[in-house]
Motif scaffolding. Structure first.
Motif, PDB file in Angstrom:
ATOM      1  N   ASP A  69       0.826  -1.166  -0.316  1.00 27.03           N
ATOM      2  CA  ASP A  69      -0.001  -0.162  -0.093  1.00 27.03           C
ATOM      3  C   ASP A  69       0.687   1.706   0.341  1.00 27.03           C
ATOM      4  O   ASP A  69       0.586   2.467  -0.558  1.00 27.03           O
ATOM      5  N   THR A  70       1.827   0.697   0.321  1.00 24.51           N
ATOM      6  CA  THR A  70       2.510   2.201   0.213  1.00 24.51           C
ATOM      7  C   THR A  70       3.355   2.305  -0.739  1.00 24.51           C
ATOM      8  O   THR A  70       3.783   4.019  -1.458  1.00 24.51           O
ATOM      9  N   LEU A  71       3.972   1.367  -1.415  1.00 24.96           N
ATOM     10  CA  LEU A  71       4.790   0.852  -2.440  1.00 24.96           C
ATOM     11  C   LEU A  71       3.802   1.502  -4.208  1.00 24.96           C
ATOM     12  O   LEU A  71       3.891   1.957  -4.871  1.00 24.96           O
ATOM     13  N   LEU A  72       2.142   1.254  -4.855  1.00 26.17           N
ATOM     14  CA  LEU A  72       1.281   0.930  -5.179  1.00 26.17           C
ATOM     15  C   LEU A  72       1.042   2.316  -5.987  1.00 26.17           C
ATOM     16  O   LEU A  72       2.023   3.144  -6.502  1.00 26.17           O
ATOM     17  N   PRO A  78       6.578  11.064 -10.354  1.00 28.98           N
ATOM     18  CA  PRO A  78       8.073  11.674 -11.138  1.00 28.98           C
ATOM     19  C   PRO A  78       8.972   9.917 -10.756  1.00 28.98           C
ATOM     20  O   PRO A  78       8.690  10.241  -8.928  1.00 28.98           O
ATOM     21  N   CYS A  79      10.152   9.803 -10.455  1.00 30.22           N
ATOM     22  CA  CYS A  79      10.676   8.839 -10.213  1.00 30.22           C
ATOM     23  C   CYS A  79      11.791   9.513  -9.199  1.00 30.22           C
ATOM     24  O   CYS A  79      11.685   9.327  -8.082  1.00 30.22           O
ATOM     25  N   ASN A  80      12.164  10.769  -9.380  1.00 26.16           N
ATOM     26  CA  ASN A  80      12.857  12.003  -8.881  1.00 26.16           C
ATOM     27  C   ASN A  80      12.030  11.607  -7.610  1.00 26.16           C
ATOM     28  O   ASN A  80      12.334  11.860  -6.049  1.00 26.16           O
ATOM     29  N   ASN A  81      11.128  11.852  -7.255  1.00 27.53           N
ATOM     30  CA  ASN A  81      10.200  12.255  -6.545  1.00 27.53           C
ATOM     31  C   ASN A  81       9.941  10.674  -5.129  1.00 27.53           C
ATOM     32  O   ASN A  81       9.544  10.713  -4.317  1.00 27.53           O
ATOM     33  N   SER A  82      10.257  10.262  -6.003  1.00 30.42           N
ATOM     34  CA  SER A  82       9.589   8.665  -5.293  1.00 30.42           C
ATOM     35  C   SER A  82      11.055   7.587  -4.914  1.00 30.42           C
ATOM     36  O   SER A  82      11.266   6.915  -4.656  1.00 30.42           O
ATOM     37  N   LEU A  83      12.565   8.189  -5.398  1.00 31.96           N
ATOM     38  CA  LEU A  83      13.855   7.017  -5.353  1.00 31.96           C
ATOM     39  C   LEU A  83      14.058   7.202  -4.143  1.00 31.96           C
ATOM     40  O   LEU A  83      14.529   5.909  -3.573  1.00 31.96           O
ATOM     41  N   LEU A  84      13.562   8.122  -3.263  1.00 33.70           N
ATOM     42  CA  LEU A  84      14.107   8.608  -2.125  1.00 33.70           C
ATOM     43  C   LEU A  84      13.239   7.258  -1.500  1.00 33.70           C
ATOM     44  O   LEU A  84      14.447   6.140  -0.481  1.00 33.70           O
ATOM     45  N   LYS A  85      12.838   6.477  -1.111  1.00 32.72           N
ATOM     46  CA  LYS A  85      11.519   6.346  -0.775  1.00 32.72           C
ATOM     47  C   LYS A  85      11.923   4.857  -0.737  1.00 32.72           C
ATOM     48  O   LYS A  85      11.906   3.326   0.355  1.00 32.72           O
ATOM     49  N   LEU A  86      12.617   4.137  -2.070  1.00 32.01           N
ATOM     50  CA  LEU A  86      12.743   2.930  -3.068  1.00 32.01           C
ATOM     51  C   LEU A  86      13.865   3.283  -1.707  1.00 32.01           C
ATOM     52  O   LEU A  86      13.595   1.403  -1.821  1.00 32.01           O
ATOM     53  N   ARG A  87      14.546   4.032  -1.909  1.00 31.57           N
ATOM     54  CA  ARG A  87      15.520   3.083  -1.142  1.00 31.57           C
ATOM     55  C   ARG A  87      15.864   3.093  -0.077  1.00 31.57           C
ATOM     56  O   ARG A  87      16.226   2.085   0.602  1.00 31.57           O
ATOM     57  N   GLN A  88      14.901   3.717   0.852  1.00 28.86           N
ATOM     58  CA  GLN A  88      14.993   3.663   2.134  1.00 28.86           C
ATOM     59  C   GLN A  88      13.366   2.341   2.426  1.00 28.86           C
ATOM     60  O   GLN A  88      14.106   1.181   3.145  1.00 28.86           O
ATOM     61  N   GLN A  89      12.598   1.843   1.091  1.00 28.95           N
ATOM     62  CA  GLN A  89      12.103   0.211   1.959  1.00 28.95           C
ATOM     63  C   GLN A  89      12.928  -0.343   1.271  1.00 28.95           C
ATOM     64  O   GLN A  89      13.162  -1.320   1.765  1.00 28.95           O
ATOM     65  N   VAL A  90      13.906  -0.810   0.068  1.00 27.24           N
ATOM     66  CA  VAL A  90      15.075  -1.620   0.601  1.00 27.24           C
ATOM     67  C   VAL A  90      15.843  -1.533   1.368  1.00 27.24           C
ATOM     68  O   VAL A  90      16.221  -3.025   1.869  1.00 27.24           O
ATOM     69  N   ALA A  91      16.474  -0.504   2.158  1.00 29.59           N
ATOM     70  CA  ALA A  91      17.522  -0.934   3.030  1.00 29.59           C
ATOM     71  C   ALA A  91      16.378  -1.379   4.424  1.00 29.59           C
ATOM     72  O   ALA A  91      17.128  -2.059   4.965  1.00 29.59           O
ATOM     73  N   ALA A  92      14.681  -1.021   4.455  1.00 27.13           N
ATOM     74  CA  ALA A  92      14.211  -1.127   5.450  1.00 27.13           C
ATOM     75  C   ALA A  92      13.907  -2.677   5.594  1.00 27.13           C
ATOM     76  O   ALA A  92      14.129  -3.720   6.362  1.00 27.13           O
ATOM     77  N   LEU A  93      14.182  -3.268   4.616  1.00 26.40           N
ATOM     78  CA  LEU A  93      12.892  -4.895   4.348  1.00 26.40           C
ATOM     79  C   LEU A  93      13.878  -5.608   4.427  1.00 26.40           C
ATOM     80  O   LEU A  93      13.823  -7.091   4.241  1.00 26.40           O
TER      81      LEU A  93
END
Length: 524
Positions: A69-72, A78-93
Motif C-alpha cells: 500500500d505504500t509502494l503502489l 515521477p521517479c525523482n520524487n519516489s527514488l529516495l523512498k524506494l531506497r529507504q524501503q530496500v534498506a528497511a526490508l
C-alpha cells in the motif's frame, strides 16, 4: 528313566531358556522401540525444518506485502520524487535486492539505478500480470545471471502498471535452505514449475534420487512450497541403531535377571511339589507286611505316588530327595499323615495292626514339630491301629532329644529304621534311637543265595538285630528261596512282591479279605 538330578537339570534348563528368551525379547523390544522412536524423531525433525523454512519465507514475503500500500501509490509519481523512498524501503526490508516502478509495461524507476526506460518483459518475460505474482527467475538488471525471487503487485486492471520487487534469494537461502545432513541432504524452494536449489540454481525439474525420500510442505499464505529430500526415515533409524545396542543389552540383562529372580520358585521342581500338595496330586499306596509265622497280615507300609498332570508319573526316588533338599519333606510328611488318618477306615481296627509311615530325620531336629504334627493330624482322629514311624537314612541324624523319644514311646509309637545299612552311620542310629524295628533293605534281600558281599552283610544285620532284641522286617522279598532263607534265620516279617505289590488304599480291604489266612505268595 527320570532321576532327581535329571529333573532338576531339566527345570534349570527351562529356567535358563526362559530367561534367555526374555533377555532376547527385551533386547529386541528395546531396539524396536528405539527404532520407532528414532524414526518418529527423524520425521518430526524434517517437519520442523520444513515448517521453519516455510514460516521464515512467509515472514519475508509478508513484510514485503505489507509495504504494497505504500509502494503502489508511487507508480503515478515521477521517479525523482519516489527514488529516495524506494531506497529507504530496500534498506528497511533488508532481503530486498531492488524495487521497480512500472508504468504501461515500462520500468521507469529503479531503486538501484534511478530513472530507467526498459520494457518489463525484456527483463522479466513472465511479467506483468493483472494479479499479484511470485516467481523464481534470473536477475537481468542488477546482479545479472543470478537467481532472484520476484514479487509483482499490479496497480491497474490490465496489469501493465505496478511494482516489481526483487528479493535476494541467496540471502533467503542462507536463512532457510541449508541442508541438515544426514537427515536432509537437499532443500528446494518450489514456485510454479521452477525450483531453486542452493549451489545449483534454478531448475525446471526437482532433483530426486531413487534412494531418497521427498517431503513437501506448502505455504498457506503464498504460492510456494519447501521440498526437502534425504534418506528414508527407516534407513536413518537403522543408522542410529548401533548406538542403542548398549542400552538394549542393559535392558536385556536386567529383564533376564528379574525373570531369574521371579521364577526362582515357579520354574523349579520345588514349585511342582508345592503345587502337587496343594492340588492333592499325591496318591497313597500301601504294601502289606506279612507275618509268616502267624500266617496273617500284621500291617502295611504307606507309600507315596505322584502322577503329575504336567510331567507325568514321577517316582519317589525322584521327588523325595528333592523334597528333602528343598526343605519340603515336612509338608510332604504332613500330607501323608493327614491323608492316612482320613483313610483309617480301610484298615482293621486292631491295636496290633501296624501302619508304617516314612519320616525324614529332619522331622526329629525340633522336639516340638513332630509331636505337634502327630497330635494335630494323627491322634486327633483317635486311631486304634499301631503307628510305626520309619526313619529313612538319606539324611544324617543329628542329636535327638531323649525326651522326644520317651514322648513317642509314651504315645505307643514304634520307631523303625528303614533301608537299614544303606545310609548314614547305621550303628550310630541304633545308639541314638533305640529302635523297635530294623527293616532290612531290599538290596540285601536280593543278595540272598549269591556270593555277593551283601549276602554276608544280610547275615550280620540279622544277627545284630537278634542280639539287640530288635524286631526284623525284610523288604523286597520276591522269591520263595529268599523267603525260606529269611524264615530259617528267624526273620518272619516279610514284605515284597512275593506276597503283594504296592496297591492303592482303596484296594487293600479286598486284598486283605482274600489273603488274610494261610500265606499265599503272589508272584509279581
Amino acid at each position: 528313566m527320570q532321576s532327581a538330578h535329571w529333573i532338576v537339570k531339566r527345570y534349570l534348563h527351562k529356567r535358563i531358556l526362559l530367561c534367555t528368551l526374555v533377555a532376547l525379547g527385551a533386547f529386541s523390544l528395546t531396539l524396536t522401540i528405539g527404532f520407532i522412536l528414532q524414526r518418529s524423531e527423524n520425521k518430526q525433525q524434517i517437519e520442523n525444518v520444513t515448517q521453519r523454512a516455510v514460516t521464515t519465507l512467509d515472514k519475508i514475503l509478508l513484510a514485503v506485502e505489507n509495504e504494497r500500500d505504500t509502494l503502489l501509490p508511487m507508480v503515478d509519481k515521477p521517479c525523482n520524487n519516489s527514488l529516495l523512498k524506494l531506497r529507504q524501503q530496500v534498506a528497511a526490508l533488508k532481503t530486498v535486492r531492488s524495487i521497480f516502478l512500472v508504468k504501461s509495461g515500462i520500468i521507469y524507476c529503479s531503486s538501484a539505478f534511478g530513472e530507467r526506460s526498459i520494457p518489463l518483459r525484456k527483463l522479466q518475460p513472465r511479467l506483468a500480470d493483472n494479479h499479484s505474482k511470485l516467481l523464481l527467475t534470473i536477475d537481468r538488471s542488477l546482479v545479472k545471471g543470478s537467481p532472484v525471487l520476484m514479487q509483482w503487485f499490479p496497480a491497474s486492471k490490465d496489469g501493465q502498471d505496478g511494482v516489481a520487487i526483487g528479493i535476494n534469494i541467496d540471502l533467503v537461502s542462507d536463512m532457510m535452505l541449508d541442508p541438515f545432513p544426514p537427515l536432509i541432504t537437499r532443500v528446494s524452494l518450489g514456485i510454479d514449475d521452477a525450483w531453486y536449489v542452493e549451489d545449483v540454481g534454478i531448475i525446471r525439474q526437482p532433483i530426486q534420487r531413487e534412494d531418497e525420500r521427498v517431503y513437501t510442505r506448502a505455504s498457506s499464505a503464498f504460492p510456494f512450497s519447501i521440498v526437502v529430500s534425504g534418506p528414508s526415515f527407516w534407513r536413518l533409524a537403522l543408522r542410529e541403531l548401533p548406538g542403542r545396542l548398549p542400552l538394549a543389552l542393559i535392558f536385556g540383562l536386567l529383564a533376564a535377571w528379574i525373570t531369574w529372580i521371579a521364577t526362582a520358585r515357579r520354574m523349579s521342581f520345588s514349585w511342582e511339589i508345592n503345587m502337587g500338595i496343594a492340588q492333592r496330586e499325591f496318591t497313597l499306596f500301601c504294601q502289606p507286611l506279612l507275618n509268616t509265622r502267624a500266617q496273617r497280615c500284621d500291617g502295611v507300609e504307606i507309600l507315596l505316588r505322584w502322577n503329575n498332570p504336567r510331567l507325568g508319573p514321577i517316582t519317589p526316588d525322584v521327588f523325595i530327595p528333592i523334597a528333602e533338599a528343598k526343605n519340603l519333606i515336612l509338608p510332604l510328611t504332613r500330607y501323608v499323615l493327614n491323608e492316612t488318618a482320613k483313610e483309617l477306615h480301610r484298615f482293621p481296627a486292631d491295636p496290633k495292626f501296624h501302619i508304617g509311615i516314612n519320616v525324614a530325620a529332619a522331622h526329629l531336629r525340633d522336639d516340638k514339630i513332630l509331636l505337634e504334627d502327630l497330635n494335630n493330624l494323627w491322634f486327633s482322629v483317635n486311631p486304634t491301629v499301631q503307628l510305626t514311624i520309619e526313619l529313612t537314612e538319606r539324611d544324617a541324624l543329628h542329636d535327638v532329644n531323649a525326651g522326644l523319644l520317651r514322648a513317642l514311646h509314651g504315645k505307643n509309637i514304634q520307631l523303625a529304621i528303614d533301608d537299614f545299612g544303606t545310609g548314614n552311620s547305621s550303628l550310630s542310629w541304633l545308639e541314638k534311637l533305640h529302635p523297635d524295628v530294623l527293616k532290612i533293605d531290599k538290596s540285601f534281600t536280593h543278595a540272598i543265595g549269591t556270593d555277593a558281599v551283601n549276602s554276608t552283610v544280610t547275615d550280620i544285620i540279622i544277627a545284630l538285630g537278634q542280639r539287640l532284641n530288635i524286631e526284623l522286617v525284610a523288604e523286597g522279598v520276591e522269591t520263595p528261596e529268599q523267603a525260606n532263607y529269611l524264615q530259617r534265620h528267624g526273620v518272619h516279617l516279610l514284605q515284597g512282591y512275593l506276597y503283594a505289590p504296592p496297591m492303592p488304599l482303596e484296594e487293600f480291604p479286598q486284598w486283605l479279605a482274600e489273603h488274610n489266612g494261610p500265606t499265599t505268595p503272589i508272584m509279581p
